[in-house]
Write a protein that holds these residues in place. Structure first.
Motif, PDB file in Angstrom:
ATOM      1  N   ASN A  88      -7.365 -15.993 -11.316  1.00 41.84           N
ATOM      2  CA  ASN A  88      -8.055 -14.516 -12.022  1.00 41.84           C
ATOM      3  C   ASN A  88      -9.678 -14.843 -11.948  1.00 41.84           C
ATOM      4  O   ASN A  88     -10.070 -15.732 -11.819  1.00 41.84           O
ATOM      5  CB  ASN A  88      -7.418 -14.323 -13.551  1.00 41.84           C
ATOM      6  CG  ASN A  88      -8.034 -15.291 -14.554  1.00 41.84           C
ATOM      7  OD1 ASN A  88      -9.030 -15.006 -15.085  1.00 41.84           O
ATOM      8  ND2 ASN A  88      -7.508 -16.184 -14.860  1.00 41.84           N
ATOM      9  N   ILE A  89     -10.203 -13.668 -12.057  1.00 40.28           N
ATOM     10  CA  ILE A  89     -11.779 -13.488 -12.306  1.00 40.28           C
ATOM     11  C   ILE A  89     -11.709 -12.576 -13.513  1.00 40.28           C
ATOM     12  O   ILE A  89     -10.985 -11.634 -13.838  1.00 40.28           O
ATOM     13  CB  ILE A  89     -12.114 -12.664 -11.115  1.00 40.28           C
ATOM     14  CG1 ILE A  89     -12.007 -13.565  -9.917  1.00 40.28           C
ATOM     15  CG2 ILE A  89     -13.788 -12.337 -11.390  1.00 40.28           C
ATOM     16  CD1 ILE A  89     -12.171 -12.776  -8.711  1.00 40.28           C
ATOM     17  N   SER A  90     -12.566 -13.152 -14.470  1.00 35.67           N
ATOM     18  CA  SER A  90     -12.622 -12.669 -15.739  1.00 35.67           C
ATOM     19  C   SER A  90     -14.170 -12.196 -16.039  1.00 35.67           C
ATOM     20  O   SER A  90     -14.906 -13.095 -15.853  1.00 35.67           O
ATOM     21  CB  SER A  90     -11.898 -13.523 -16.932  1.00 35.67           C
ATOM     22  OG  SER A  90     -10.508 -13.331 -16.446  1.00 35.67           O
ATOM     23  N   PRO A  91     -14.583 -11.464 -17.081  1.00 34.16           N
ATOM     24  CA  PRO A  91     -15.576 -11.234 -17.628  1.00 34.16           C
ATOM     25  C   PRO A  91     -15.926 -12.468 -18.295  1.00 34.16           C
ATOM     26  O   PRO A  91     -15.201 -13.303 -18.908  1.00 34.16           O
ATOM     27  CB  PRO A  91     -15.577 -10.033 -18.693  1.00 34.16           C
ATOM     28  CG  PRO A  91     -14.173  -9.383 -18.064  1.00 34.16           C
ATOM     29  CD  PRO A  91     -13.562 -10.470 -17.644  1.00 34.16           C
ATOM     30  N   PRO A  92     -17.455 -12.834 -18.676  1.00 31.38           N
ATOM     31  CA  PRO A  92     -18.456 -11.822 -18.164  1.00 31.38           C
ATOM     32  C   PRO A  92     -18.834 -11.973 -16.614  1.00 31.38           C
ATOM     33  O   PRO A  92     -19.922 -11.616 -16.397  1.00 31.38           O
ATOM     34  CB  PRO A  92     -19.495 -12.410 -19.105  1.00 31.38           C
ATOM     35  CG  PRO A  92     -19.315 -13.900 -19.318  1.00 31.38           C
ATOM     36  CD  PRO A  92     -17.791 -13.858 -19.369  1.00 31.38           C
ATOM     37  N   GLN A  93     -18.246 -12.915 -15.891  1.00 31.44           N
ATOM     38  CA  GLN A  93     -18.435 -12.993 -14.544  1.00 31.44           C
ATOM     39  C   GLN A  93     -18.419 -11.595 -13.642  1.00 31.44           C
ATOM     40  O   GLN A  93     -19.424 -11.343 -13.238  1.00 31.44           O
ATOM     41  CB  GLN A  93     -17.455 -13.951 -13.832  1.00 31.44           C
ATOM     42  CG  GLN A  93     -17.953 -14.548 -12.540  1.00 31.44           C
ATOM     43  CD  GLN A  93     -17.257 -15.430 -12.104  1.00 31.44           C
ATOM     44  OE1 GLN A  93     -15.952 -15.868 -12.364  1.00 31.44           O
ATOM     45  NE2 GLN A  93     -17.685 -16.114 -10.964  1.00 31.44           N
ATOM     46  N   THR A 122     -14.895  -2.273 -18.434  1.00 28.98           N
ATOM     47  CA  THR A 122     -15.726  -1.243 -19.070  1.00 28.98           C
ATOM     48  C   THR A 122     -15.033  -0.123 -19.382  1.00 28.98           C
ATOM     49  O   THR A 122     -15.542   0.673 -20.065  1.00 28.98           O
ATOM     50  CB  THR A 122     -16.785  -0.958 -18.056  1.00 28.98           C
ATOM     51  OG1 THR A 122     -16.304  -0.435 -16.876  1.00 28.98           O
ATOM     52  CG2 THR A 122     -17.588  -2.304 -17.448  1.00 28.98           C
ATOM     53  N   LEU A 123     -13.790   0.255 -18.495  1.00 26.99           N
ATOM     54  CA  LEU A 123     -13.168   1.352 -19.081  1.00 26.99           C
ATOM     55  C   LEU A 123     -11.860   1.147 -20.106  1.00 26.99           C
ATOM     56  O   LEU A 123     -11.478   1.676 -20.710  1.00 26.99           O
ATOM     57  CB  LEU A 123     -12.401   2.006 -17.514  1.00 26.99           C
ATOM     58  CG  LEU A 123     -13.362   2.454 -16.734  1.00 26.99           C
ATOM     59  CD1 LEU A 123     -12.415   2.915 -15.580  1.00 26.99           C
ATOM     60  CD2 LEU A 123     -14.021   3.477 -17.236  1.00 26.99           C
ATOM     61  N   ASP A 124     -11.554  -0.247 -20.083  1.00 29.27           N
ATOM     62  CA  ASP A 124     -10.356  -0.697 -20.508  1.00 29.27           C
ATOM     63  C   ASP A 124     -10.802  -1.864 -21.480  1.00 29.27           C
ATOM     64  O   ASP A 124     -10.410  -3.034 -20.882  1.00 29.27           O
ATOM     65  CB  ASP A 124      -9.301  -0.961 -20.058  1.00 29.27           C
ATOM     66  CG  ASP A 124      -7.907  -1.292 -20.983  1.00 29.27           C
ATOM     67  OD1 ASP A 124      -8.063  -1.233 -21.879  1.00 29.27           O
ATOM     68  OD2 ASP A 124      -6.644  -1.372 -20.379  1.00 29.27           O
ATOM     69  N   PRO A 125     -11.734  -1.734 -22.470  1.00 30.15           N
ATOM     70  CA  PRO A 125     -12.262  -3.159 -23.425  1.00 30.15           C
ATOM     71  C   PRO A 125     -11.046  -4.044 -23.764  1.00 30.15           C
ATOM     72  O   PRO A 125     -11.370  -5.129 -23.972  1.00 30.15           O
ATOM     73  CB  PRO A 125     -12.933  -2.641 -24.552  1.00 30.15           C
ATOM     74  CG  PRO A 125     -13.128  -1.270 -24.102  1.00 30.15           C
ATOM     75  CD  PRO A 125     -12.089  -0.675 -23.476  1.00 30.15           C
ATOM     76  N   SER A 126      -9.807  -3.683 -23.870  1.00 36.19           N
ATOM     77  CA  SER A 126      -8.621  -4.509 -24.268  1.00 36.19           C
ATOM     78  C   SER A 126      -8.289  -5.627 -23.059  1.00 36.19           C
ATOM     79  O   SER A 126      -7.618  -6.679 -23.354  1.00 36.19           O
ATOM     80  CB  SER A 126      -7.428  -3.833 -24.594  1.00 36.19           C
ATOM     81  OG  SER A 126      -6.928  -3.130 -23.394  1.00 36.19           O
ATOM     82  N   GLN A 127      -8.680  -5.429 -21.793  1.00 36.49           N
ATOM     83  CA  GLN A 127      -8.459  -6.503 -20.921  1.00 36.49           C
ATOM     84  C   GLN A 127      -9.522  -7.728 -21.106  1.00 36.49           C
ATOM     85  O   GLN A 127     -10.485  -7.691 -21.351  1.00 36.49           O
ATOM     86  CB  GLN A 127      -8.804  -5.526 -19.293  1.00 36.49           C
ATOM     87  CG  GLN A 127      -7.914  -4.587 -18.956  1.00 36.49           C
ATOM     88  CD  GLN A 127      -6.598  -4.933 -18.906  1.00 36.49           C
ATOM     89  OE1 GLN A 127      -6.574  -6.038 -18.230  1.00 36.49           O
ATOM     90  NE2 GLN A 127      -5.647  -4.044 -19.099  1.00 36.49           N
ATOM     91  N   THR A 128      -8.701  -8.617 -20.673  1.00 39.79           N
ATOM     92  CA  THR A 128      -9.268 -10.082 -20.619  1.00 39.79           C
ATOM     93  C   THR A 128      -9.421 -10.508 -19.117  1.00 39.79           C
ATOM     94  O   THR A 128     -10.078 -11.705 -19.160  1.00 39.79           O
ATOM     95  CB  THR A 128      -8.477 -11.190 -21.331  1.00 39.79           C
ATOM     96  OG1 THR A 128      -7.216 -11.103 -20.932  1.00 39.79           O
ATOM     97  CG2 THR A 128      -8.597 -10.526 -22.854  1.00 39.79           C
ATOM     98  N   MET A 129      -8.798  -9.954 -18.188  1.00 36.77           N
ATOM     99  CA  MET A 129      -8.861 -10.405 -16.848  1.00 36.77           C
ATOM    100  C   MET A 129      -9.350  -9.269 -15.949  1.00 36.77           C
ATOM    101  O   MET A 129      -8.757  -8.019 -16.293  1.00 36.77           O
ATOM    102  CB  MET A 129      -7.426 -10.777 -16.266  1.00 36.77           C
ATOM    103  CG  MET A 129      -6.900 -12.182 -17.049  1.00 36.77           C
ATOM    104  SD  MET A 129      -5.313 -12.603 -16.095  1.00 36.77           S
ATOM    105  CE  MET A 129      -5.043 -13.990 -17.465  1.00 36.77           C
TER     106      MET A 129
END
Length: 336
Positions: free
Chosen positions: A181-186, A156-163
């Motif tokens: 890894n744990i990744s959005p949208p989880q 939410t602070l760094d939208p470029s992140q995928t993990m």
């Protein structure tokens, strides 16, 4: 080595015929001693107990300042930390630190340098960097446990992140292996807390605290989650045996997680003071009181009595300065 003195060393300035002026001041700026030397070390003795500021300015043969001023704040007296060694951080900002055994990991943010540094401190006089990892973006928090290393990235602070959470096997610290890894949208992780093969993360994406089992690090399993009643940002957590303490900016909570699949809120205390920013929490060993930090200018250490769920009340406060913030607090035995 004595409790009434300071020995300070510094980096050499570029140039020839360099003279170093070392000044010792009290914290209010009062000049106590000033000495000139051509060496890279200076000793001050016979000092009263208290905090001192030592400044070093280098000048060349022409009387011009050579390089930036170097300074050190240090406590003199029996109750002080003794300097052993240091490891340079090649990152824009070191933001988080965690350790287990003889390994310490530092996480931060840099566009060009390190995102993680893993250090072996088994010889405190000669710490050894085991590995440096770059290119992870903004690392908000780190953790170590069970032969694993974790790095949290708040998407939410760094939208470029995928993990949101990266997991490495560090049984060979010099060659960490990214295993899961744990990744959005989880979930997205602002902070992490590791405990006995499990982690709890503060997910600003889903406004919850989520607990994961790591028996298979390649595929973390969501055990359960707690969503606090206060709408402000979830921020940090402290996980004891069957209890989760959570900090969510405008309040804090105690949660029964003896069954992680079905967390039960024991109580929530909403902030009743001006401009709150509850940052992190740490209970005493018996769970009778709770230390709390605030991430805001003038933020205090607040100590709460938490024995009666119907009467969570403030015991005391401690403020270093109206201009400062007490950002994190940790409790060991009965010391904060």
């Amino acid at each position: 080595d004595e409790a009434d003195g300071l020995i300070s060393g510094w980096k050499a300035a570029e140039g020839t015929e360099i003279t170093y002026t070392a000044t010792l001041e009290s914290t209010d700026g009062t000049l106590l001693q000033s000495q000139e030397t051509t060496q890279l070390e200076q000793e001050f003795t016979g000092l009263a107990e208290g905090e001192y500021v030592l400044r070093v300015v280098a000048t060349d043969a022409g009387g011009q300042q050579a390089g930036a001023e170097q300074s050190l704040h240090q406590w003199v007296g029996d109750n002080r930390l003794l300097y052993r060694n240091e490891v340079p951080l090649v990152m824009g900002a070191g933001r988080a630190i965690a350790g287990a055994g003889n390994l310490v990991v530092v996480g931060g943010f840099s566009d060009t340098g390190d995102s993680l540094i893993l250090v072996d401190i088994s010889d405190v006089f000669n710490p050894q960097v085991q590995t440096r990892i770059s290119g992870l973006g903004d690392v908000q928090d780190v953790a170590i446990g069970g032969g694993l290393m974790f790095a949290a990235s708040d998407t939410t602070l760094d939208p470029s992140q995928t993990m949101a959470v990266r997991i490495w096997d560090i049984q060979d610290p010099a060659h960490p292996a990214l295993v899961g890894n744990i990744s959005p949208p989880q979930d997205s992780a602002h902070t992490l807390f590791w405990k006995d093969g499990q982690i709890c993360l503060a997910s600003t994406l889903n406004q919850r605290y989520a607990m994961y089992d790591l028996q298979n690090p390649a595929s973390p399993t969501l055990m359960g989650a707690y969503q606090p009643p206060s709408p402000a940002m979830v921020h940090d957590q402290f996980w004891t045996e069957d209890t989760l303490y959570t900090a969510q900016t405008v309040g804090f909570s105690k949660v029964d997680v003896s069954n992680p699949a079905a967390p039960v809120e024991v109580w929530t205390k909403l902030a009743d003071w001006d401009n709150p920013f509850v940052h992190n929490l740490a209970p005493d060993p018996e769970g009778k009181w709770l230390a709390m930090s605030e991430e805001t200018v003038g933020g205090m250490l607040r100590i709460w009595d938490i024995q009666n769920p119907d009467d969570i009340h403030l015991l005391s406060t401690y403020q270093t300065s109206p201009e400062h913030s007490i950002h994190n607090v940790y409790v060991r035995d009965h010391t904060a």
